[in-house]
Design a protein around this motif. Structure first.
Motif, PDB file in Angstrom:
ATOM      1  N   MET A  26       0.834  -1.202   0.000  1.00  0.00           N
ATOM      2  CA  MET A  26       0.000   0.000   0.000  1.00  0.00           C
ATOM      3  C   MET A  26       0.869   1.254   0.000  1.00  0.00           C
ATOM      4  SD  MET A  26      -3.301  -1.022   2.405  1.00  0.00           S
ATOM      5  CE  MET A  26      -2.572  -0.241   3.792  1.00  0.00           C
ATOM      6  N   ASP A  27       1.936   1.241   0.794  1.00  0.00           N
ATOM      7  CA  ASP A  27       2.832   2.398   0.836  1.00  0.00           C
ATOM      8  C   ASP A  27       3.507   2.626  -0.513  1.00  0.00           C
ATOM      9  OD1 ASP A  27       2.165   2.812   3.478  1.00  0.00           O
ATOM     10  OD2 ASP A  27       4.001   1.912   4.281  1.00  0.00           O
ATOM     11  N   LYS A  28       3.907   1.554  -1.176  1.00  0.00           N
ATOM     12  CA  LYS A  28       4.550   1.677  -2.488  1.00  0.00           C
ATOM     13  C   LYS A  28       3.568   2.201  -3.531  1.00  0.00           C
ATOM     14  CE  LYS A  28       7.988  -1.918  -1.643  1.00  0.00           C
ATOM     15  NZ  LYS A  28       8.458  -3.262  -2.010  1.00  0.00           N
ATOM     16  N   THR A  29       2.351   1.717  -3.483  1.00  0.00           N
ATOM     17  CA  THR A  29       1.332   2.202  -4.417  1.00  0.00           C
ATOM     18  C   THR A  29       1.050   3.675  -4.180  1.00  0.00           C
ATOM     19  OG1 THR A  29       0.328   0.013  -4.550  1.00  0.00           O
ATOM     20  CG2 THR A  29      -1.051   1.877  -5.196  1.00  0.00           C
ATOM     21  N   LYS A  30       0.960   4.059  -2.913  1.00  0.00           N
ATOM     22  CA  LYS A  30       0.717   5.453  -2.572  1.00  0.00           C
ATOM     23  C   LYS A  30       1.865   6.338  -3.086  1.00  0.00           C
ATOM     24  CE  LYS A  30      -0.572   6.206   1.677  1.00  0.00           C
ATOM     25  NZ  LYS A  30      -0.611   6.559   3.117  1.00  0.00           N
ATOM     26  N   ALA A  31       3.089   5.861  -2.953  1.00  0.00           N
ATOM     27  CA  ALA A  31       4.253   6.611  -3.435  1.00  0.00           C
ATOM     28  C   ALA A  31       4.198   6.777  -4.951  1.00  0.00           C
ATOM     29  CB  ALA A  31       5.550   5.914  -3.020  1.00  0.00           C
ATOM     30  N   THR A  32       3.788   5.733  -5.651  1.00  0.00           N
ATOM     31  CA  THR A  32       3.710   5.791  -7.109  1.00  0.00           C
ATOM     32  C   THR A  32       2.648   6.786  -7.559  1.00  0.00           C
ATOM     33  OG1 THR A  32       4.447   3.509  -7.299  1.00  0.00           O
ATOM     34  CG2 THR A  32       3.289   4.421  -9.190  1.00  0.00           C
ATOM     35  N   ASN A  60      11.767   2.580  -0.950  1.00  0.00           N
ATOM     36  CA  ASN A  60      12.861   1.962  -0.191  1.00  0.00           C
ATOM     37  C   ASN A  60      12.516   1.895   1.302  1.00  0.00           C
ATOM     38  OD1 ASN A  60      14.367   1.608  -2.511  1.00  0.00           O
ATOM     39  ND2 ASN A  60      15.593   3.451  -2.198  1.00  0.00           N
ATOM     40  N   GLN A  61      11.910   2.971   1.827  1.00  0.00           N
ATOM     41  CA  GLN A  61      11.524   3.004   3.237  1.00  0.00           C
ATOM     42  C   GLN A  61      10.454   1.952   3.521  1.00  0.00           C
ATOM     43  OE1 GLN A  61      12.961   4.894   5.704  1.00  0.00           O
ATOM     44  NE2 GLN A  61      11.743   3.640   7.085  1.00  0.00           N
ATOM     45  N   ALA A  62       9.498   1.813   2.626  1.00  0.00           N
ATOM     46  CA  ALA A  62       8.448   0.806   2.805  1.00  0.00           C
ATOM     47  C   ALA A  62       9.047  -0.600   2.841  1.00  0.00           C
ATOM     48  CB  ALA A  62       7.407   0.917   1.688  1.00  0.00           C
ATOM     49  N   GLU A  63       9.997  -0.861   1.954  1.00  0.00           N
ATOM     50  CA  GLU A  63      10.638  -2.181   1.922  1.00  0.00           C
ATOM     51  C   GLU A  63      11.444  -2.416   3.198  1.00  0.00           C
ATOM     52  OE1 GLU A  63      11.387  -5.932   0.548  1.00  0.00           O
ATOM     53  OE2 GLU A  63       9.998  -4.466  -0.283  1.00  0.00           O
ATOM     54  N   MET A  64      12.130  -1.387   3.668  1.00  0.00           N
ATOM     55  CA  MET A  64      12.921  -1.516   4.890  1.00  0.00           C
ATOM     56  C   MET A  64      12.000  -1.778   6.098  1.00  0.00           C
ATOM     57  SD  MET A  64      15.989   0.908   6.417  1.00  0.00           S
ATOM     58  CE  MET A  64      15.212   2.353   5.783  1.00  0.00           C
ATOM     59  N   ASN A  65      10.871  -1.076   6.154  1.00  0.00           N
ATOM     60  CA  ASN A  65       9.914  -1.302   7.246  1.00  0.00           C
ATOM     61  C   ASN A  65       9.396  -2.735   7.213  1.00  0.00           C
ATOM     62  OD1 ASN A  65      10.212   1.356   8.022  1.00  0.00           O
ATOM     63  ND2 ASN A  65       8.313   2.043   7.091  1.00  0.00           N
TER      64      ASN A  65
END
Length: 147
Positions: A26-32, A60-65
């Protein structure tokens, strides 16, 4: 009995890992989507490049989290399966390694989507609506239509 604890710990770990992956997605989609909006509203190529850079940082932050949550879940499984303390629950309850969630005991028997005030009244849970970047909401607007 130990086998049951190991199985329960594995189920909890898997459920928490799925939740972490969903949150990351969800965070990655929101970033896109945010990048696309910023690129459309950009006035020059430098602003467009900055939008792309911000998107990559957020992804990157979403993946790290997500990876941190997986490591925490594995450690919690190991601790719980070994008969250690169970102070950190996982799944729908409180997981302190994930930002935006409260630590402490269990949730209790309150209905999902509500929080009980000190006077005993029930109030809507503000973490369910959109626009909240600190918790695990539904990702969309929360409407109480039909009430």
């Amino acid at each position: 009995m130990q086998t049951g604890k190991n199985a329960a710990a594995s189920v909890k770990e898997t459920a928490s890992n799925i939740a972490a992956s969903a949150k990351s997605g969800m965070d990655k989609t929101k970033a896109t989507v945010q990048e696309k909006v910023e690129r459309v509203t950009a006035h020059n190529p430098m602003e467009k490049d900055m939008a792309t850079q911000h998107k990559q940082e957020k992804m990157n932050q979403a993946e790290m989290n997500k990876q941190e949550a997986r490591e925490h879940n594995a450690a919690a499984k190991h601790t719980n399966a070994a008969g250690g303390t169970t102070g950190h629950s996982v799944g729908l309850h409180h997981t302190p390694a994930i930002p935006g969630q409260v630590t402490g005991g269990g949730i209790g028997s309150h209905p999902i989507g509500t929080a009980t005030a000190t006077s005993g009244t029930t109030a809507p849970n503000t973490h369910l609506g959109g626009g909240n970047n600190t918790g695990y909401g539904t990702g969309g607007g929360y409407s109480r239509s039909g009430r």
